[in-house]
Design a protein around this motif. Structure first.
Motif, PDB file in Angstrom:
ATOM      1  N   LEU A  51      -3.122   3.872  -1.774  1.00 56.94           N
ATOM      2  CA  LEU A  51      -1.798   3.263  -1.564  1.00 56.94           C
ATOM      3  C   LEU A  51      -1.855   1.879  -0.925  1.00 56.94           C
ATOM      4  CD1 LEU A  51       0.348   6.295  -0.326  1.00 56.94           C
ATOM      5  CD2 LEU A  51       0.140   5.376  -2.651  1.00 56.94           C
ATOM      6  N   THR A  52      -3.036   1.392  -0.602  1.00 54.07           N
ATOM      7  CA  THR A  52      -3.157   0.099   0.073  1.00 54.07           C
ATOM      8  C   THR A  52      -2.622  -1.026  -0.802  1.00 54.07           C
ATOM      9  OG1 THR A  52      -5.124   0.866   1.227  1.00 54.07           O
ATOM     10  CG2 THR A  52      -4.774  -1.499   1.151  1.00 54.07           C
ATOM     11  N   VAL A  53      -1.907  -1.972  -0.181  1.00 54.76           N
ATOM     12  CA  VAL A  53      -1.417  -3.160  -0.884  1.00 54.76           C
ATOM     13  C   VAL A  53      -1.661  -4.389  -0.013  1.00 54.76           C
ATOM     14  CG1 VAL A  53       0.362  -1.935  -2.190  1.00 54.76           C
ATOM     15  CG2 VAL A  53       0.919  -2.870   0.065  1.00 54.76           C
ATOM     16  N   LYS A  54      -1.518  -5.546  -0.628  1.00 60.46           N
ATOM     17  CA  LYS A  54      -1.505  -6.800   0.111  1.00 60.46           C
ATOM     18  C   LYS A  54      -0.146  -7.449  -0.035  1.00 60.46           C
ATOM     19  CE  LYS A  54      -6.148  -8.624   0.773  1.00 60.46           C
ATOM     20  NZ  LYS A  54      -7.046  -9.775   0.521  1.00 60.46           N
ATOM     21  N   VAL A  55       0.424  -7.822   1.090  1.00 71.89           N
ATOM     22  CA  VAL A  55       1.710  -8.532   1.109  1.00 71.89           C
ATOM     23  C   VAL A  55       1.525  -9.777   1.962  1.00 71.89           C
ATOM     24  CG1 VAL A  55       4.138  -8.428   1.748  1.00 71.89           C
ATOM     25  CG2 VAL A  55       3.011  -6.389   0.823  1.00 71.89           C
ATOM     26  N   ALA A  56       1.894 -10.914   1.419  1.00 71.00           N
ATOM     27  CA  ALA A  56       1.721 -12.192   2.120  1.00 71.00           C
ATOM     28  C   ALA A  56       0.277 -12.389   2.580  1.00 71.00           C
ATOM     29  CB  ALA A  56       2.684 -12.303   3.306  1.00 71.00           C
ATOM     30  N   GLY A  57      -0.654 -11.915   1.769  1.00 71.58           N
ATOM     31  CA  GLY A  57      -2.065 -12.080   2.078  1.00 71.58           C
ATOM     32  C   GLY A  57      -2.604 -11.133   3.119  1.00 71.58           C
ATOM     33  N   MET A  58      -1.791 -10.169   3.577  1.00 72.85           N
ATOM     34  CA  MET A  58      -2.212  -9.242   4.619  1.00 72.85           C
ATOM     35  C   MET A  58      -2.199  -7.813   4.091  1.00 72.85           C
ATOM     36  SD  MET A  58      -0.151 -10.857   7.857  1.00 72.85           S
ATOM     37  CE  MET A  58       0.072 -12.637   7.984  1.00 72.85           C
ATOM     38  N   ARG A  59      -3.144  -7.020   4.575  1.00 75.66           N
ATOM     39  CA  ARG A  59      -3.285  -5.647   4.107  1.00 75.66           C
ATOM     40  C   ARG A  59      -2.240  -4.746   4.756  1.00 75.66           C
ATOM     41  NH1 ARG A  59      -5.284  -0.925   5.821  1.00 75.66           N
ATOM     42  NH2 ARG A  59      -6.327   0.478   4.320  1.00 75.66           N
ATOM     43  N   TRP A  60      -1.543  -3.983   3.912  1.00 79.08           N
ATOM     44  CA  TRP A  60      -0.669  -2.909   4.372  1.00 79.08           C
ATOM     45  C   TRP A  60      -1.260  -1.586   3.915  1.00 79.08           C
ATOM     46  CZ3 TRP A  60       5.184  -4.308   3.267  1.00 79.08           C
ATOM     47  CH2 TRP A  60       5.523  -5.468   3.983  1.00 79.08           C
ATOM     48  N   ALA A  61      -1.193  -0.576   4.739  1.00 77.54           N
ATOM     49  CA  ALA A  61      -1.748   0.729   4.375  1.00 77.54           C
ATOM     50  C   ALA A  61      -0.929   1.419   3.307  1.00 77.54           C
ATOM     51  CB  ALA A  61      -1.838   1.621   5.617  1.00 77.54           C
ATOM     52  N   THR A  62       0.326   1.039   3.174  1.00 78.94           N
ATOM     53  CA  THR A  62       1.207   1.659   2.182  1.00 78.94           C
ATOM     54  C   THR A  62       2.119   0.596   1.577  1.00 78.94           C
ATOM     55  OG1 THR A  62       3.216   2.115   3.475  1.00 78.94           O
ATOM     56  CG2 THR A  62       1.348   3.597   3.798  1.00 78.94           C
ATOM     57  N   PRO A  63       2.668   0.877   0.395  1.00 79.23           N
ATOM     58  CA  PRO A  63       3.637  -0.048  -0.201  1.00 79.23           C
ATOM     59  C   PRO A  63       5.074   0.234   0.230  1.00 79.23           C
ATOM     60  CG  PRO A  63       3.141   1.655  -1.772  1.00 79.23           C
ATOM     61  CD  PRO A  63       2.327   1.974  -0.528  1.00 79.23           C
ATOM     62  N   LEU A  64       5.224   0.960   1.335  1.00 82.78           N
ATOM     63  CA  LEU A  64       6.538   1.313   1.866  1.00 82.78           C
ATOM     64  C   LEU A  64       6.684   0.706   3.250  1.00 82.78           C
ATOM     65  CD1 LEU A  64       9.120   3.105   1.479  1.00 82.78           C
ATOM     66  CD2 LEU A  64       7.842   4.955   2.595  1.00 82.78           C
ATOM     67  N   TYR A  65       7.858   0.142   3.557  1.00 83.52           N
ATOM     68  CA  TYR A  65       8.090  -0.427   4.883  1.00 83.52           C
ATOM     69  C   TYR A  65       9.502  -0.112   5.355  1.00 83.52           C
ATOM     70  CZ  TYR A  65      10.286  -4.349   2.300  1.00 83.52           C
ATOM     71  OH  TYR A  65      11.073  -5.115   1.453  1.00 83.52           O
ATOM     72  N   ILE A  66       9.669  -0.120   6.662  1.00 81.10           N
ATOM     73  CA  ILE A  66      10.982   0.095   7.275  1.00 81.10           C
ATOM     74  C   ILE A  66      11.629  -1.271   7.444  1.00 81.10           C
ATOM     75  CG2 ILE A  66      12.242   0.966   9.271  1.00 81.10           C
ATOM     76  CD1 ILE A  66       9.954   2.932   9.758  1.00 81.10           C
ATOM     77  N   ASN A  67      12.715  -1.487   6.758  1.00 80.79           N
ATOM     78  CA  ASN A  67      13.326  -2.821   6.761  1.00 80.79           C
ATOM     79  C   ASN A  67      14.222  -3.027   7.974  1.00 80.79           C
ATOM     80  OD1 ASN A  67      13.507  -5.362   5.669  1.00 80.79           O
ATOM     81  ND2 ASN A  67      14.337  -4.681   3.716  1.00 80.79           N
ATOM     82  N   GLY A  68      14.592  -4.289   8.201  1.00 77.42           N
ATOM     83  CA  GLY A  68      15.346  -4.668   9.385  1.00 77.42           C
ATOM     84  C   GLY A  68      16.693  -3.975   9.468  1.00 77.42           C
ATOM     85  N   MET A  69      17.022  -3.494  10.670  1.00 77.64           N
ATOM     86  CA  MET A  69      18.280  -2.786  10.847  1.00 77.64           C
ATOM     87  C   MET A  69      19.075  -3.238  12.055  1.00 77.64           C
ATOM     88  SD  MET A  69      17.500   1.152   9.794  1.00 77.64           S
ATOM     89  CE  MET A  69      15.846   1.443   9.228  1.00 77.64           C
ATOM     90  N   THR A  70      18.445  -3.238  13.253  1.00 78.45           N
ATOM     91  CA  THR A  70      19.299  -3.356  14.434  1.00 78.45           C
ATOM     92  C   THR A  70      18.541  -3.946  15.616  1.00 78.45           C
ATOM     93  OG1 THR A  70      20.970  -2.124  15.685  1.00 78.45           O
ATOM     94  CG2 THR A  70      18.825  -1.044  15.362  1.00 78.45           C
ATOM     95  N   GLY A  71      19.215  -3.970  16.751  1.00 79.10           N
ATOM     96  CA  GLY A  71      18.766  -4.574  17.999  1.00 79.10           C
ATOM     97  C   GLY A  71      19.932  -5.292  18.635  1.00 79.10           C
ATOM     98  N   GLY A  72      19.880  -5.516  19.943  1.00 80.35           N
ATOM     99  CA  GLY A  72      20.930  -6.296  20.585  1.00 80.35           C
ATOM    100  C   GLY A  72      21.926  -5.506  21.394  1.00 80.35           C
ATOM    101  N   SER A  73      21.756  -4.180  21.470  1.00 78.17           N
ATOM    102  CA  SER A  73      22.584  -3.352  22.336  1.00 78.17           C
ATOM    103  C   SER A  73      21.722  -2.203  22.839  1.00 78.17           C
ATOM    104  CB  SER A  73      23.808  -2.799  21.578  1.00 78.17           C
ATOM    105  OG  SER A  73      23.413  -1.779  20.666  1.00 78.17           O
TER     106      SER A  73
END
Length: 377
Positions: A51-73
């Motif tokens: 499942l390893t991939v490269k994104v922006a030239g960097m190795r990710w262990a999986t092709p799945l990521y948790i996208n931006g959601m929150t912060g600030g409270s």
């Protein structure tokens, strides 16, 4: 200028409305218009899937990521902590939500910094809007010791938001300046309204490393912001934009920039579909948010592990040992997506015979077969 207190209240509103949307479900999803052609002898050994991939030239262990959601409270900080724990336990990259509140009030730093504290060795992305200065962008990156910077595009959300921005013409110039000076790869993402091929090409020319198409199909921020308006008088803007599937088909027409996908990813099958449509990785936000809020961090960890296991199984029967190999699979593109492609002059029918084209280019006459397991014409 909007105060940090106001932003914090807005973040809590966003959490509540986003989870409520996922409780009620969504009306259809263009991922359902994409089907894999089944080749009964294409399968490989499951142990050979990586499942390893490269994104922006960097190795990710999986092709799945948790996208931006929150912060600030305070509540957002608690949610970020649980998301980061899940990311660390499963090896997923993770992005913060918009860091506008921190840039206005440093006392809110820990509601974001918790991502790095709980995921000390993982891939972490800071997230900012397109109004900030390069110096502010560097502050956001430094706070999280971020591996990349997300800049989100959300003009539709802002125009509906009662206290939102009304000036957008400077965004391209600002993105270019940030990309040139921030010192980490820049990922530009939409927040659910999609990126057209024209926009993706412009981002490439501005020096952006990765485009996250952020298409329609998941959390609808037009609906969220309209719910915050007296009378909800802008309901006609709900459902605005292009789906993630349509955006990926558009992105395939552009060279010279990497693409990842988010927006309406509901399952491991949707992840596989996104990768087959050319994404290097697929991001999930709202669905994971609803799980962690409703059922807790252990439930989210179990869900992510299940998705990765299911993705591995899908790749096994498709005969794809790496996520990148999914881009050689045959796909049937139908429904509204096919009609969209016709209007935008995208030849979606070519996706149905990709394995033949790949096999023809790699066919070894001496062996009489494709050495990579394809189907020679």
């Amino acid at each position: 200028m909007t105060s940090a207190h106001t932003i914090g209240n807005r973040k809590d509103d966003h959490l509540r409305y986003a989870v409520d949307q996922h409780h009620h479900g969504f009306d259809g999803n263009d991922f359902d218009s994409v089907r894999f052609v089944h080749h009964a002898l294409a399968g490989i050994d499951r142990a050979d899937v990586d499942l390893t991939v490269k994104v922006a030239g960097m190795r990710w262990a999986t092709p799945l990521y948790i996208n931006g959601m929150t912060g600030g409270s305070r509540r957002a900080g608690t949610v970020n902590r649980e998301l980061a724990i899940a990311a660390a336990e499963t090896g997923l990259p993770i992005a913060s939500g918009s860091m506008s509140a921190f840039l206005r009030d440093r006392s809110l730093a820990d509601t974001y910094r918790v991502l790095r504290r709980e995921h000390p060795h993982g891939f972490v992305m800071a997230n900012v809007n397109a109004n900030i200065t390069p110096e502010e962008a560097r502050r956001a990156v430094d706070l999280l010791e971020a591996d990349a910077l997300q800049i989100h595009l959300n003009a539709i959300q802002e125009i509906i938001m009662p206290e939102g921005d009304r000036h957008f013409s400077h965004w391209p110039r600002r993105i270019e300046h940030i990309a040139a000076s921030v010192g980490v790869p820049v990922i530009v993402k939409e927040v659910g309204f999609g990126l057209s091929r024209e926009t993706i090409a412009l981002l490439r020319d501005l020096g952006v490393a990765v485009a996250d198409v952020g298409g329609r199909g998941g959390t609808d921020f037009a609906a969220i912001e309209n719910s915050r308006r007296p009378g909800a008088e802008l309901s006609f803007l709900e459902g605005w934009g292009q789906s993630t599937v349509c955006c990926l088909l558009e992105a395939a027409q552009v060279r010279g920039i990497e693409v990842v996908a988010s927006g309406g990813v509901r399952s491991a099958l949707d992840v596989a579909r996104a990768l087959a449509l050319g994404a290097s990785a697929a991001g999930v936000a709202g669905k994971f948010l609803s799980i962690v809020i409703d059922d807790g961090v252990d439930a989210l960890i179990a869900t992510i592990r299940k998705w990765l296991d299911q993705l591995t199984s899908i790749m096994t029967v498709l005969g794809t040992s790496t996520p990148a190999d999914l881009a050689r699979c045959d796909l049937l593109v139908g429904g509204n997506v096919s009609a969209y492609c016709g209007l935008r002059e995208i030849e979606s029918h070519t996706y149905a015979r990709r394995s033949l084209a790949s096999a023809a280019s790699e066919f070894d006459p001496a062996r009489g077969s494709d050495p990579k397991g394809g189907y020679p014409a």
